[in-house]
Design an enzyme around this catalytic site. Structure first.
Site, mmCIF file in Angstrom:
data_model
loop_
_atom_site.group_PDB
_atom_site.id
_atom_site.type_symbol
_atom_site.label_atom_id
_atom_site.label_comp_id
_atom_site.label_asym_id
_atom_site.label_seq_id
_atom_site.Cartn_x
_atom_site.Cartn_y
_atom_site.Cartn_z
ATOM 1 N N ARG A 168 -21.092 -54.156 -18.416
ATOM 2 C CA ARG A 168 -21.230 -52.850 -19.102
ATOM 3 C C ARG A 168 -22.404 -52.040 -18.555
ATOM 4 N NH1 ARG A 168 -16.918 -54.480 -20.762
ATOM 5 N NH2 ARG A 168 -16.076 -54.169 -22.848
ATOM 6 N N SER A 241 -15.993 -50.773 -28.732
ATOM 7 C CA SER A 241 -17.143 -51.600 -29.133
ATOM 8 C C SER A 241 -18.381 -50.721 -29.244
ATOM 9 C CB SER A 241 -17.423 -52.669 -28.081
ATOM 10 O OG SER A 241 -16.296 -53.458 -27.852
ATOM 11 N N GLU A 337 -23.499 -49.780 -26.993
ATOM 12 C CA GLU A 337 -22.727 -49.620 -25.765
ATOM 13 C C GLU A 337 -22.531 -48.150 -25.384
ATOM 14 O OE1 GLU A 337 -18.422 -49.914 -25.002
ATOM 15 O OE2 GLU A 337 -18.882 -52.006 -24.625
HETATM 16 N N1 EPU Z 1 -14.846 -61.866 -33.834
HETATM 17 C C1 EPU Z 1 -15.058 -62.138 -35.155
HETATM 18 N N2 EPU Z 1 -15.075 -61.096 -36.040
HETATM 19 C C2 EPU Z 1 -14.892 -59.807 -35.639
HETATM 20 C C3 EPU Z 1 -14.699 -59.534 -34.272
HETATM 21 C C4 EPU Z 1 -14.667 -60.587 -33.374
HETATM 22 O O1 EPU Z 1 -15.226 -63.269 -35.558
HETATM 23 O O2 EPU Z 1 -14.917 -58.918 -36.490
HETATM 24 C C5 EPU Z 1 -14.770 -62.984 -32.878
HETATM 25 C C6 EPU Z 1 -13.311 -63.160 -32.424
HETATM 26 O O3 EPU Z 1 -12.596 -63.996 -33.284
HETATM 27 C C7 EPU Z 1 -13.484 -63.782 -31.067
HETATM 28 C C8 EPU Z 1 -14.772 -63.170 -30.553
HETATM 29 O O4 EPU Z 1 -15.475 -62.676 -31.684
HETATM 30 O O5 EPU Z 1 -13.654 -65.163 -31.155
HETATM 31 C C9 EPU Z 1 -14.568 -62.084 -29.537
HETATM 32 O O6 EPU Z 1 -13.751 -61.024 -30.071
HETATM 33 P P1 EPU Z 1 -12.754 -60.185 -29.151
HETATM 34 O O7 EPU Z 1 -11.872 -61.082 -28.380
HETATM 35 O O8 EPU Z 1 -12.124 -59.139 -30.003
HETATM 36 O O9 EPU Z 1 -13.682 -59.509 -28.052
HETATM 37 P P2 EPU Z 1 -15.128 -58.878 -28.123
HETATM 38 O O10 EPU Z 1 -16.067 -59.771 -27.398
HETATM 39 O O11 EPU Z 1 -15.472 -58.488 -29.504
HETATM 40 C C10 EPU Z 1 -14.939 -57.607 -25.820
HETATM 41 C C11 EPU Z 1 -15.172 -56.222 -25.320
HETATM 42 C C12 EPU Z 1 -13.988 -55.337 -25.662
HETATM 43 C C13 EPU Z 1 -12.747 -55.937 -25.013
HETATM 44 C C14 EPU Z 1 -12.553 -57.368 -25.527
HETATM 45 C C15 EPU Z 1 -11.425 -58.076 -24.830
HETATM 46 C C16 EPU Z 1 -17.575 -55.882 -25.311
HETATM 47 C C17 EPU Z 1 -18.738 -55.215 -25.971
HETATM 48 N N3 EPU Z 1 -16.397 -55.672 -25.898
HETATM 49 O O12 EPU Z 1 -14.904 -57.530 -27.240
HETATM 50 O O13 EPU Z 1 -14.216 -54.067 -25.087
HETATM 51 O O14 EPU Z 1 -11.592 -55.171 -25.300
HETATM 52 O O15 EPU Z 1 -13.746 -58.141 -25.278
HETATM 53 O O16 EPU Z 1 -11.812 -58.414 -23.545
HETATM 54 O O17 EPU Z 1 -17.755 -56.534 -24.294
HETATM 55 C C18 EPU Z 1 -15.078 -51.896 -25.501
HETATM 56 O O18 EPU Z 1 -15.935 -52.130 -24.659
HETATM 57 O O19 EPU Z 1 -15.032 -50.785 -26.102
HETATM 58 C C19 EPU Z 1 -14.106 -52.918 -25.859
HETATM 59 C C20 EPU Z 1 -13.211 -52.757 -26.818
#
Ligand code: EPU
Length: 342
Positions: A168, A241, A337
């Site tokens: 990022r 995010s 972000e």
């Molecule tokens: N989780 C929770 N509660 C929540 C949200 C997430 O427990 O409310 C847990 C999920 O169960 C999972 C983990 O956190 O085990 C990760 O969640 P998720 O797979 O949704 O991905 P993320 O790490 O929250 C990142 C990116 C997203 C991208 C997804 C998929 C960042 C800041 N965000 O989110 O990017 O779509 O991975 O690769 O790196 C963005 O940048 O705007 C964005 C949406």
């Protein structure tokens, strides 16, 4: 050709920021050709005004009154530079919609970008925060970034190395407002493997042999997964995010795991790991919370939302509450972000 610079005064950006805030730019200028940029920058400098660039407005938080000159990046073209047995090189205008580009590449059978489907915003914005999702970051497919350097008043072509890409992050975040990105050159190798190791995709393709999965199927899967978790900005204002996933040392992770065995983390390097910020925020009880006109999405706690009538100050107030509580609970700093314009 002589490009006159005639910016528009008091220009509403309500439709050009996915949070849907009521924002008015002091001056705005739609940019459809790169050649408009040098006179526009000169115009702003001569008037003693700052300038900034707006693409799809999907990763920015804007104040109600945006001072100076805002360049609205509408440069729209896709050019195939080379299509060889080994790779395809594309030159794409900064104003092209990112998701439309991903769909177009798959229609031509150019594979690689499918994991990045449905990310809002424009091609010119993609390198700035090195967009990434479902195990892929855009830096892997970027060859060059074409830009106007407002510091030296020269056109530049930045290599992948010059862009200093990281999670990022890029040189464009280190040096905000220096470069106006006009086009991105992508290099898509013909050799291709489906990339479905991210848990959401692995679960989606349960019982499928990996080598049978087509790029178009990954595109469809990513669209379906994102639509389930992330609010459509056309319906509920958001910038995806709101925080980056914090990177911490493996030592700190070990310490946290002793107190919070369920904590979600991913290896980042030999020495560091990334924590799922959504999980941290969720554990602090914010998921689905509403505070005035802004709130925390009920399906993904990493996404802050705006349902109308709110402003940047209200959203930042909520973000600060979240940062404070996460810091108190886990000792971890959350870094926003999106970029804050002022
Ligand atoms: N989780 C929770 N509660 C929540 C949200 C997430 O427990 O409310 C847990 C999920 O169960 C999972 C983990 O956190 O085990 C990760 O969640 P998720 O797979 O949704 O991905 P993320 O790490 O929250 C990142 C990116 C997203 C991208 C997804 C998929 C960042 C800041 N965000 O989110 O990017 O779509 O991975 O690769 O790196 C963005 O940048 O705007 C964005 C949406």
């Amino acid at each position: 050709m002589n490009f006159d610079c005639k910016p528009l005064a008091n220009y509403s950006l309500e439709d050009r920021n996915t949070l849907g805030f009521d924002v008015v730019a002091e001056w705005a200028l739609p940019i459809t050709q790169a050649e408009q940029i040098p006179p526009a920058i000169r115009w702003a400098k001569n008037a003693g005004l700052s300038h900034r660039v707006l693409g799809g407005g999907s990763n920015v938080v804007l104040p109600a009154q945006l001072p100076g000159l805002t360049l609205l990046m509408d440069i729209d073209f896709i050019e195939v530079l080379e299509n060889r047995d080994s790779n395809t090189r594309l030159r794409v205008g900064a104003g092209v919609n990112w998701h439309a580009l991903v769909g177009w590449t798959l229609d031509q059978n150019y594979r690689g970008l499918e994991n990045l489907a449905l990310i809002p915003g424009t091609v010119g914005a993609a390198p700035i925060q090195n967009i990434g999702a479902y195990g892929v970051e855009v830096k892997e497919y970027i060859d060059l970034v074409e830009a106007y350097d407002c510091q030296t008043n020269q056109w530049v072509s930045l290599s992948k190395k010059d862009c200093r890409f990281a999670y990022r992050h890029s040189v464009f975040k280190d040096e905000p407002n220096r470069f106006v990105i006009t086009a991105v050159i992508f290099d898509l190798p013909k050799e291709w493997q489906p990339r479905v190791s991210y848990s959401d995709l692995t679960n989606y393709f349960t019982n499928r042999a990996i080598e049978t999965i087509a790029a178009q199927e990954i595109f469809d899967a990513v669209c379906a997964i994102r639509a389930q978790k992330l609010p459509d900005p056309k319906v509920i204002g958001n910038v995806g995010s709101f925080f980056q996933n914090p990177v911490i040392s493996n030592q700190q992770l070990q310490f946290l795991k002793e107190q919070f065995p369920q904590i979600v983390s991913y290896p980042e390097s030999a020495t560091h790991s990334k924590l799922a910020a959504g999980w941290l925020i969720d554990q602090c009880g914010f998921k689905g919370m509403q505070l005035g006109n802004v709130g925390v999405h009920n399906k993904q706690a990493l996404v802050l939302t705006h349902r109308g009538g709110g402003n940047a100050g209200e959203l930042l107030g909520l973000a600060e509450q979240i940062q404070k509580k996460v810091k108190e609970t886990f000792g971890v700093d959350l870094i926003p972000e999106p970029i804050f314009f002022n």
